[in-house]
Design a protein around this motif. Structure first.
Motif, mmCIF file in Angstrom:
data_model
loop_
_atom_site.group_PDB
_atom_site.id
_atom_site.type_symbol
_atom_site.label_atom_id
_atom_site.label_comp_id
_atom_site.label_asym_id
_atom_site.label_seq_id
_atom_site.Cartn_x
_atom_site.Cartn_y
_atom_site.Cartn_z
ATOM 1 N N CYS A 104 0.776 -1.092 0.030
ATOM 2 C CA CYS A 104 0.041 -0.124 -0.199
ATOM 3 C C CYS A 104 0.940 1.340 0.047
ATOM 4 N N ILE A 121 -0.889 -5.628 1.053
ATOM 5 C CA ILE A 121 -2.543 -5.824 1.265
ATOM 6 C C ILE A 121 -2.726 -6.987 0.246
ATOM 7 N N GLU A 172 -8.259 -7.350 -1.943
ATOM 8 C CA GLU A 172 -8.469 -6.227 -1.113
ATOM 9 C C GLU A 172 -7.891 -4.979 -1.512
ATOM 10 N N HIS A 219 -9.001 -1.150 -0.106
ATOM 11 C CA HIS A 219 -7.992 -0.636 0.926
ATOM 12 C C HIS A 219 -7.623 0.592 0.791
ATOM 13 N N GLU A 235 -10.212 3.494 0.808
ATOM 14 C CA GLU A 235 -10.464 4.094 2.371
ATOM 15 C C GLU A 235 -9.255 5.101 2.700
#
Ligand SMILES: [Zn+2]
Ligand SMILES: [Zn+2]
Length: 144
Positions: free
Chosen positions: A6, A13, A17, A21, A24
């Protein structure tokens, strides 16, 4: 299971996902600032002392001072081409404003002049024409 790192929190990650992620992190807070900004992973950031490095800028159009987060400073000191939009958050206007409209309170230097100077010192990080074109399409800013 394959993972991707990330660009915000630098955790690994799972691919399935990853987009949720990252979304967010990118959700805007009520004041218009992103939850998080892309930074270099901690081990890749500059370890230069920030004692003589300017950290607070004033948006000259509204007169409000905003502090630059340390992890962002350490990231662009290492790679001055990391933030190609050449804009920064103003806590007074509650939105991104051009670097050109901001000045460091410590030195009085214009933020864009400062950024250009850092970039001249590290030409090895200058992205290729394709990346700069993409940045132009997304941000409207042409990085020389
Ligand atoms: Zn993350
Ligand atoms: Zn402002």
């Amino acid at each position: 299971m394959s993972t991707e790192r990330c660009p915000y929190c630098h955790d690994d990650i799972p691919n399935s996902e990853f987009s949720a992620h990252v979304r967010e992190h990118e959700q805007l807070r009520e004041d218009g600032q992103q939850n998080d900004y892309v930074t270099l992973p901690p081990e890749e950031r500059s370890t230069q002392s920030l004692t003589d490095v300017p950290q607070v800028y004033v948006h000259t159009k509204c007169g409000t001072a905003t502090g630059m987060p340390e992890e962002i400073i350490q990231s662009y000191l290492q790679n001055p081409y990391l933030y190609l939009a050449d804009s920064t958050h103003c806590t007074g206007c509650e939105r991104q404003v051009p670097n050109r409209e901001c000045e460091w309170t410590e030195t009085g230097e214009n933020l864009q002049d400062y950024t250009d100077r850092l970039r001249r010192e590290k030409p090895e990080f200058r992205p290729g024409i394709f990346t700069r074109l993409l940045a132009f399409v997304f941000t409207g800013n042409w990085v020389k």
